[in-house]
Design a protein around this motif. Structure first.
Motif, mmCIF file in Angstrom:
data_model
loop_
_atom_site.group_PDB
_atom_site.id
_atom_site.type_symbol
_atom_site.label_atom_id
_atom_site.label_comp_id
_atom_site.label_asym_id
_atom_site.label_seq_id
_atom_site.Cartn_x
_atom_site.Cartn_y
_atom_site.Cartn_z
ATOM 1 N N GLU A 277 0.841 -1.209 0.000
ATOM 2 C CA GLU A 277 0.000 0.000 0.000
ATOM 3 C C GLU A 277 0.873 1.255 0.000
ATOM 4 O O GLU A 277 0.590 2.225 -0.698
ATOM 5 C CB GLU A 277 -0.936 0.010 1.210
ATOM 6 C CG GLU A 277 -2.097 -0.970 1.117
ATOM 7 C CD GLU A 277 -3.214 -0.492 0.196
ATOM 8 O OE1 GLU A 277 -2.993 0.431 -0.612
ATOM 9 O OE2 GLU A 277 -4.317 -1.066 0.261
ATOM 10 N N ARG B 155 2.426 1.857 -3.398
ATOM 11 C CA ARG B 155 1.445 2.369 -4.366
ATOM 12 C C ARG B 155 1.218 3.852 -4.147
ATOM 13 O O ARG B 155 1.104 4.626 -5.087
ATOM 14 C CB ARG B 155 0.120 1.617 -4.220
ATOM 15 C CG ARG B 155 0.185 0.174 -4.659
ATOM 16 C CD ARG B 155 -1.173 -0.467 -4.503
ATOM 17 N NE ARG B 155 -2.043 -0.023 -5.560
ATOM 18 C CZ ARG B 155 -2.417 -0.783 -6.593
ATOM 19 N NH1 ARG B 155 -1.982 -2.013 -6.678
ATOM 20 N NH2 ARG B 155 -3.209 -0.310 -7.516
ATOM 21 N N ARG B 156 1.136 4.234 -2.895
ATOM 22 C CA ARG B 156 0.895 5.658 -2.605
ATOM 23 C C ARG B 156 2.081 6.502 -3.063
ATOM 24 O O ARG B 156 1.904 7.599 -3.602
ATOM 25 C CB ARG B 156 0.636 5.851 -1.117
ATOM 26 C CG ARG B 156 -0.718 5.324 -0.701
ATOM 27 C CD ARG B 156 -1.219 5.990 0.572
ATOM 28 N NE ARG B 156 -2.552 5.503 0.872
ATOM 29 C CZ ARG B 156 -2.807 4.463 1.671
ATOM 30 N NH1 ARG B 156 -1.823 3.833 2.261
ATOM 31 N NH2 ARG B 156 -4.047 4.079 1.886
ATOM 32 N N LEU B 157 3.264 5.984 -2.826
ATOM 33 C CA LEU B 157 4.455 6.740 -3.244
ATOM 34 C C LEU B 157 4.502 6.884 -4.761
ATOM 35 O O LEU B 157 4.815 7.952 -5.291
ATOM 36 C CB LEU B 157 5.722 6.034 -2.760
ATOM 37 C CG LEU B 157 6.037 6.194 -1.273
ATOM 38 C CD1 LEU B 157 7.238 5.332 -0.902
ATOM 39 C CD2 LEU B 157 6.322 7.662 -0.942
ATOM 40 N N ALA B 158 4.169 5.802 -5.460
ATOM 41 C CA ALA B 158 4.173 5.849 -6.934
ATOM 42 C C ALA B 158 3.132 6.853 -7.419
ATOM 43 O O ALA B 158 3.369 7.632 -8.353
ATOM 44 C CB ALA B 158 3.892 4.468 -7.499
ATOM 45 N N PHE B 159 1.982 6.827 -6.763
ATOM 46 C CA PHE B 159 0.919 7.747 -7.160
ATOM 47 C C PHE B 159 1.331 9.186 -6.880
ATOM 48 O O PHE B 159 1.109 10.086 -7.687
ATOM 49 C CB PHE B 159 -0.358 7.391 -6.402
ATOM 50 C CG PHE B 159 -1.555 8.173 -6.857
ATOM 51 C CD1 PHE B 159 -2.216 7.798 -8.017
ATOM 52 C CD2 PHE B 159 -2.017 9.269 -6.151
ATOM 53 C CE1 PHE B 159 -3.317 8.510 -8.455
ATOM 54 C CE2 PHE B 159 -3.120 9.983 -6.576
ATOM 55 C CZ PHE B 159 -3.772 9.606 -7.734
ATOM 56 N N ALA B 160 1.950 9.384 -5.720
ATOM 57 C CA ALA B 160 2.387 10.742 -5.370
ATOM 58 C C ALA B 160 3.412 11.243 -6.381
ATOM 59 O O ALA B 160 3.396 12.415 -6.778
ATOM 60 C CB ALA B 160 2.984 10.747 -3.961
ATOM 61 N N LEU C 66 -4.902 -8.075 1.603
ATOM 62 C CA LEU C 66 -3.466 -8.170 1.323
ATOM 63 C C LEU C 66 -2.680 -8.749 2.499
ATOM 64 O O LEU C 66 -1.567 -9.226 2.326
ATOM 65 C CB LEU C 66 -2.900 -6.798 0.952
ATOM 66 C CG LEU C 66 -3.415 -6.183 -0.362
ATOM 67 C CD1 LEU C 66 -2.749 -4.825 -0.599
ATOM 68 C CD2 LEU C 66 -3.166 -7.088 -1.535
ATOM 69 N N ARG D 195 -8.496 2.326 -7.313
ATOM 70 C CA ARG D 195 -8.681 1.794 -8.671
ATOM 71 C C ARG D 195 -10.062 1.146 -8.838
ATOM 72 O O ARG D 195 -10.407 0.710 -9.922
ATOM 73 C CB ARG D 195 -7.606 0.754 -8.978
ATOM 74 C CG ARG D 195 -6.210 1.331 -9.184
ATOM 75 C CD ARG D 195 -6.067 1.852 -10.587
ATOM 76 N NE ARG D 195 -4.811 2.507 -10.852
ATOM 77 C CZ ARG D 195 -3.762 1.907 -11.413
ATOM 78 N NH1 ARG D 195 -3.814 0.642 -11.733
ATOM 79 N NH2 ARG D 195 -2.664 2.598 -11.652
ATOM 80 N N GLN E 277 -8.478 6.911 -0.142
ATOM 81 C CA GLN E 277 -7.276 7.737 -0.254
ATOM 82 C C GLN E 277 -6.733 7.660 -1.681
ATOM 83 O O GLN E 277 -6.580 6.565 -2.221
ATOM 84 C CB GLN E 277 -6.192 7.219 0.702
ATOM 85 C CG GLN E 277 -6.623 7.174 2.155
ATOM 86 C CD GLN E 277 -6.961 8.553 2.688
ATOM 87 O OE1 GLN E 277 -6.210 9.496 2.514
ATOM 88 N NE2 GLN E 277 -8.119 8.665 3.320
ATOM 89 N N PRO E 278 -6.456 8.808 -2.289
ATOM 90 C CA PRO E 278 -5.892 8.769 -3.643
ATOM 91 C C PRO E 278 -4.631 7.917 -3.680
ATOM 92 O O PRO E 278 -3.787 8.006 -2.792
ATOM 93 C CB PRO E 278 -5.560 10.239 -3.927
ATOM 94 C CG PRO E 278 -6.430 11.012 -2.998
ATOM 95 C CD PRO E 278 -6.603 10.165 -1.779
ATOM 96 N N GLY E 279 -4.536 7.085 -4.701
ATOM 97 C CA GLY E 279 -3.347 6.263 -4.853
ATOM 98 C C GLY E 279 -3.427 4.929 -4.147
ATOM 99 O O GLY E 279 -2.570 4.085 -4.344
ATOM 100 N N SER E 280 -4.430 4.729 -3.314
ATOM 101 C CA SER E 280 -4.529 3.440 -2.623
ATOM 102 C C SER E 280 -5.018 2.379 -3.601
ATOM 103 O O SER E 280 -5.491 2.679 -4.693
ATOM 104 C CB SER E 280 -5.486 3.544 -1.441
ATOM 105 O OG SER E 280 -6.812 3.674 -1.927
ATOM 106 N N ARG E 281 -4.921 1.136 -3.176
ATOM 107 C CA ARG E 281 -5.426 0.056 -4.019
ATOM 108 C C ARG E 281 -6.916 0.255 -4.281
ATOM 109 O O ARG E 281 -7.403 0.067 -5.387
ATOM 110 C CB ARG E 281 -5.186 -1.264 -3.295
ATOM 111 C CG ARG E 281 -5.629 -2.477 -4.079
ATOM 112 C CD ARG E 281 -5.414 -3.727 -3.254
ATOM 113 N NE ARG E 281 -5.858 -4.902 -3.946
ATOM 114 C CZ ARG E 281 -6.339 -5.974 -3.337
ATOM 115 N NH1 ARG E 281 -6.435 -5.988 -2.016
ATOM 116 N NH2 ARG E 281 -6.713 -7.033 -4.019
ATOM 117 N N ARG F 154 1.709 12.248 -9.488
ATOM 118 C CA ARG F 154 0.894 13.443 -9.249
ATOM 119 C C ARG F 154 1.749 14.701 -9.187
ATOM 120 O O ARG F 154 1.328 15.769 -9.627
ATOM 121 C CB ARG F 154 0.138 13.242 -7.931
ATOM 122 C CG ARG F 154 -1.062 14.084 -7.824
ATOM 123 C CD ARG F 154 -1.950 13.621 -6.696
ATOM 124 N NE ARG F 154 -3.087 14.520 -6.667
ATOM 125 C CZ ARG F 154 -4.226 14.253 -6.106
ATOM 126 N NH1 ARG F 154 -4.421 13.109 -5.533
ATOM 127 N NH2 ARG F 154 -5.199 15.139 -6.111
#
Lengths: 526, 651
Positions: free
Chosen positions: A449, A452-457, A487, B267, B260-264, A460
């Motif tokens: 998790e 994923r947040r780091l990649a999204f950040a 998970l 999607r 939360q944006p970017g969380s699993r 962004r």
């Protein structure tokens, strides 16, 4: 930085100026120039021995000399079949299965496959991709490997870091990317047709082909490759254990086959018909395959090949076998890279491994037997592109290696020249690599998790994309979206040691479908 | 609420006048920045003033248009349907806009672009302009709702915000609205509906009515006027009065439990982002105490004049109470405001806890105005109300070179591999869509099982959208209970929604790689199209929605907590034969209390434990078996009416 390695040279060369025969060995020196290539291989151990090409002699005026005495100086090993993304995983069996799998499309459908293999591997590629790569490449180095196939698909080039990643190698930009294409998954006819065109244009194609029991349906993959025009000199077919050996006749201008006997026997109970392939003058190489059904490195796989040869009466000599991890794959790569690998001769890549010689009668012993019997403990120094990356404290010091950290292998201290994947030359220790992998293993859910947040950040904010890897093996029976709902249900098995250890050997007897053929592997490791 | 909190809430509700927001001094300047920092340091709420929008240059405009051309033409899952339904070609419209882009003023550009996007009538698919508007909502401090027949509705103010925000003391809850900026009110709603998303006219009107007083500035243009002139009456025959109320701009923020944006989870969202922002704004304006509690993560029970609500930590998404009614006695009433949660397990666990508190004589599930959220939350919730296995909705991708590239990228194997074979086959079959597959795995939809015994009715309206639609479709298609609809059907949003960032990441390393957009510009896009299951198998939700038993709202409903609606639902529930089952596990025994059942089957670890047992109302004691999972199935006249599955030895 240029470097000279003095010792008992086992060049496996086809350059008659270096040696009269491929299986020759002699006391001498390997001269690796600033460009990472071998400038010369000379005879004689004395200080007076100099590089024959005087025009380059100035390059070596201040070059460090690593004197390994009677130890063997060998071309760096080449592993032409691996899957780095799965390196941390232990051997896998489907519980209660009593008959071998028919072919490669069967085992990914088994109920425990995804939870045992796909999900743990995913946890690492998602949450700790650089650490996973580091682990897999260090493991290769520890086994004397300098080039490895099977890098996971990546969003950035992987070359120029630790070992050579065969699909990504550019030789410092001398060759274009994608000179070596690979596919683990079976390709469609049109995709094979595209590969046929690429090979005609100079690319090498490493393809998992007809992996299964003889006569099983996957033998048609070989026919499909033939129909598509892929049976060319630049094709490297992995496995082909399902085909009727007579089919090798259709490969009129043969390339190479990668033989992974451990994996074949573990899953299918049979392996590639090596004598038939050799009779057709197909070049044979050895690959270690992956954690769930393979050996830890190609040095281990070499021993499995020897066991099988002996058991089946194939009569492969230590020299034949050693060629399968050096000169043979080196010639395959030379086609793609336009630079010789796997042989110590002028112009070849400066990839060298030093293997300890027996203390008694070192000068008279068969160097190929020594290599065959060598274990990770016997790997004293590994040089890639003229750069010492791993070795004993003494040799790494002699080689003036910098930015190294300590690593313990089988209780012996070695130095590792590992730097962070991202950034400049900041040293990175195996201890730190392992620490991060353990963090992921202990809480894969949080790690996934968070990644994923780091990649999204990053996407962004417009920051550079972090390193991203992908799995290259079948995912198996997974829900849509590929992952379990919860998970926290991902259980990552213990990260396997870098070396073949007692626990590994203990996990072989009575498991898999090798009918005891692999039980003797442990004896090589005393 | 103490004085400090009350003042702080009022400040949030007051926000900033729209006129200041659009025309006033920009708070970007350094001095204001320093002042705000100082205010933060003193523990005071930061300034709610919003930075003014930046102006896009011609190159940036082209970046936006080219991206939208690529994604609408390449992955927008409703494109064939929208072309058919509305005879439009958004890709060509964007191409035409591209040719004029440099000649347009900033306002003209955004208006033209938002018109093209809103012309799709798809609340999932929105263009979001430059940064100044992120998260901001233009609001009037009152809520307008309608009652009566669709063709002759009456519009009333059902709620008003803080009295400080409306100077006219006579303008209060219950007043009837006659005109809006000198336009008869019904006409004003219809005119505004033309600009709104929504496939059906009633859905557009429902959204227009909402957006007449609330506009999410992230997803659309601001109001044309800075204030509205309203003519109203206190009663149907009362005197006509006129008042003028300025638009304000507020920041409703997101609740702690939102995804939360970017969380699993992000999607797997199906939601109308504009409606979600408006929903939050309504909470800020009319249930300020709850809004405040959301920010602090504190569970509260909001007691209102007529009703007492049960405390829940998911107060942003849920409101629960027991309603008393003459026919079946007490009923449960569960309002699901939103499915916008990050953790569907926690959300469902909380609902299970609440169901345990509620009477089992019947339940009203009220999903009116639910703008959607996490698909998993909506579809997994269904299982709590039925003894039968749930079949979730399925989703398909547009079959196009771009979706094929996305699905075949090694980095998207986990996300899209299941769709790839059918996307590739579509080249030969000519199918416009991929195979349809569930986003909520059927096993996940049935991992808990039934928890509520009584009959259930589900209330919806045209603002029940997206994951709300999916819940209602599942409710109807899995024959869980009756659907009551205020309006013709649900809002008809049938898709999984992604942002530009999601798409950009998924298309990386493909030949369709997307470039970055100008700062803070974004969009949301329907990417996977939802299809129904059961009797409606294969029917799209988009533009069609899910119909139900028609119900017209009354004035009592609007002013007295849905009094008539609840009575209507109670009447429906009372006509349904009732059964019940309650299982209690003790150390050595299990007690199974049943009502209305005549047969009981018991399963241990999935296998029959004993012969089918004839039963009558009462409590049965059985020894606790040595099993991990025990399941009881209760039948009435052969039909399965109750099922309970309990995990005894977890782990």
């Amino acid at each position: 930085m240029s470097l000279i390695v003095a010792g008992r040279i086992v060049p496996l060369t086809n350059d008659r100026k270096v040696a009269q025969s491929e299986n020759a060995s002699f006391q001498g020196r390997v001269w690796i120039g600033d460009d990472g290539r071998i400038a010369a291989v000379t005879r004689g151990a004395g200080v007076a021995a100099t590089v024959a090409h005087s025009v380059r002699s100035a390059e070596f005026d201040n070059a460090p000399v690593v004197d390994v005495g009677n130890d063997l100086v060998v071309p760096g090993f080449i592993d032409l079949h691996s899957h780095l993304a799965y390196a941390t995983l232990p051997l896998w069996i489907e519980p209660n299965r009593t008959v071998p799998f028919q072919h490669h499309d069967i085992w990914p459908t088994r109920p425990t496959y995804a939870e045992s293999i796909t999900w743990p591997a995913y946890a690492f590629i998602e949450a700790a991709p650089a650490e996973l790569l580091a682990y897999a490449e260090i493991r290769a180095l520890v086994g004397g490997t300098t080039s490895i196939q099977g890098s996971p698909p990546s969003n950035r080039p992987l070359d120029g870091w630790l070992v050579r990643n065969i699909e990504d190698e550019t030789l410092d930009g001398e060759i274009g990317r994608h000179q070596v294409l690979a596919s683990t998954l079976t390709l469609k006819p049109e995709q094979l047709g595209e590969r046929a065109i690429s090979m005609r244009q100079g690319a090498t194609f490493i393809y998992h082909c007809a992996e299964g029991r003889p006569g099983s349906i996957v033998q048609r993959e070989y026919r499909a490759a033939h129909t598509a025009g892929c049976l060319q000199r630049r094709l490297v077919a992995i496995h082909t254990n399902a085909i009727d050996p007579a089919s090798y006749n259709t490969w009129s201008d043969p390339g190479a086959i990668v033989w992974s006997p451990f994996s074949n026997l573990w899953l299918y109970g049979t392996t590639t018909d090596v004598p038939s392939a050799l009779a057709r003058e197909i070049s044979l190489c050895i690959g270690s395959d992956w954690g769930p059904s393979g050996t830890r490195n190609v040095l281990g796989e070499l021993k499995v090949a020897s066991l099988i040869s002996e058991a089946k009466g194939w009569g492969l000599s230590p020299f034949d076998l050693v060629k399968m991890i050096t000169a043979n794959p080196g010639d395959v790569l030379a086609e793609a890279w336009q630079r010789q690998a796997g042989r110590l001769q002028p112009g070849a890549l400066g990839d060298v491994v030093v293997i300890a010689s027996p203390t008694e009668g070192a000068s008279r012993s068969d160097p190929f037997k020594t290599i065959l019997r060598a274990t990770e403990t016997d790997v004293r120094l590994v040089i890639v592109n003229g750069k010492p990356l791993y070795g004993t404290e003494q040799l790494m010091q002699q080689a003036s290696s910098v930015q190294t950290s300590r690593i313990s292998v089988n209780g012996e201290t070695r130095r590792l020249a590992l730097t962070r994947f991202v950034g400049n030359d900041e040293a990175w220790s195996y201890k730190d690599v392992l620490k991060r992998l353990e963090e992921v293993r202990n809480d894969p859910q949080a790690a996934i998790e968070s990644a994923r947040r780091l990649a999204f950040a990053a996407i962004r904010t417009g920051a550079p994309a972090p390193l991203r890897l992908a799995l290259d093996m079948p995912t198996g029976r997974v829900p849509v979206g590929g992952l379990p709902k919860d998970l926290s249900k991902i259980i990552v098995p213990p990260i396997q040691p870098l070396v073949h250890d007692e626990a590994f050997f203990a996990s072989i007897p009575g498991r898999g479908f090798h009918e005891g053929l692999l039980d003797g592997l442990g004896e090589f490791y005393g | 609420m103490d004085n400090q909190h009350a003042a702080s809430l009022l400040q949030a509700q007051t926000g900033q006048l729209l006129s200041d927001f659009l025309l006033g001094e920009s708070p970007h300047d350094e001095q204001r920045g320093r002042e705000r920092e100082r205010e933060k340091g003193k523990g005071r709420r930061p300034d709610f003033r919003i930075p003014r929008a930046r102006v896009l240059d011609g190159g940036e405009r082209l970046q936006i248009i080219d991206t939208l051309i690529a994604v609408i033409g390449g992955v927008y899952c409703h494109l064939p349907q929208k072309r058919a339904a509305y005879a439009l070609d958004p890709v060509q419209a964007l191409q035409l806009l591209r040719a004029q882009v440099a000649a347009l003023s900033e306002g003209e550009f955004h208006l033209a672009l938002t018109s093209i996007i809103s012309g799709l009538r798809d609340a999932h698919t929105r263009y979001s302009g430059p940064g100044a508007k992120q998260g901001a909502v233009a609001a009037l401090p009152f809520l307008v709702e309608q009652y009566g027949p669709y063709d002759a509705p009456t519009f009333v103010v059902s709620k008003v915000s803080a009295p400080e925000l409306i100077k006219d003391a006579r303008f209060k809850s219950g007043v009837i609205l006659e005109s809006w900026n000198s336009i008869p009110f019904a006409r004003a709603v219809d005119l505004h509906a033309d600009r709104e998303t929504g496939g059906r006219p009633d859905a557009r009107r429902a959204r227009a009515l909402e957006s007449l007083t609330f506009r999410a500035l992230e997803c659309g243009p601001p109001p044309d006027e800075m204030a509205v002139n309203i003519v109203y009456r206190a009663s149907p025959r009362g005197t006509l009065r006129e008042t003028r109320i300025p638009w304000r701009v507020v920041q409703p923020e997101r609740a702690q439990t939102n995804h939360q944006p970017g969380s699993r989870a992000s999607r797997y969202i199906a939601a109308d982002p504009a409606a979600e922002a408006v929903r939050r704004t309504k909470k800020l304006m009319f249930s300020g105490e709850v809004w405040e509690a959301d920010r602090g993560g504190v569970a509260i029970a909001r007691d209102e004049k007529w009703v007492k609500w049960i405390r829940t930590r998911f107060q942003d998404a849920l409101a629960v109470r027991i309603v008393k009614n003459s026919s079946p006695g007490e009923l449960g009433y569960l309002r699901i405001w939103s499915f916008d949660v990050e953790d569907d397990d926690a959300f469902i666990a909380e609902i299970m806890r609440l169901l345990d508190i509620l009477p089992d004589s019947g339940l009203i599930l009220d999903l009116r105005g639910n703008p959607g959220g996490l698909i998993w939350a909506a579809e997994r919730l269904l299982q709590l109300f039925t003894p039968n296995p749930i079949k979730p909705a399925r989703f398909s991708l547009l079959a196009s070179p771009m979706t094929r590239a996305m699905a075949s990228s090694p980095f998207n194997r986990m996300e899209f591999e299941a769709w790839l074979p059918s996307l590739e086959a579509a080249i030969a079959t000519g199918e416009p869509y991929s195979q349809s597959l569930p986003l909520t795995d059927p096993a996940w939809c049935n991992d808990i099982g039934q928890k509520y015994s009584g009959p259930v009715v589900c209330v919806v309206d045209p603002n029940t959208y997206s994951s709300g639609d999916l819940f209602v479709a599942g409710f109807a298609d899995n024959e869980i209970g009756l659907v009551v609809c205020v309006g013709e059907a649900t809002g008809a949003g049938g898709a999984n929604v992604w942002t530009h960032f999601d798409l950009r990441e998924a298309l990386r390393s493909t030949s369709f790689e997307l470039n970055a957009l100008p700062p803070d510009v974004g969009y949301t896009l329907a990417i996977r199209r939802a299809l129904r299951s059961g009797a409606a198998d294969g029917l799209p939700i988009e533009d069609l929605g899910v119909p139900g038993i028609a119900y017209e709202m009354t004035l009592d409903d609007l002013l007295h907590e849905n009094r008539d609606l609840i009575a209507f639902c109670a009447g429906l529930l009372s006509g349904i034969p009732q059964t019940a089952m309650k299982v209690q596990i003790e150390e050595r025994t299990m007690s199974i209390a049943t009502r209305g059942l005549d047969e009981l089957e018991t399963y241990m670890n999935g296998r029959p434990f004993e012969a089918v047992r004839g039963i009558s109302d009462g409590t049965l004691q059985l020894p606790r078996p040595d099993a991990e999972i025990v399941e009881f199935v209760g039948r009435r006249n052969g039909e399965i009416c109750q099922r309970r599955r309990l995990v005894l030895n977890a782990g």
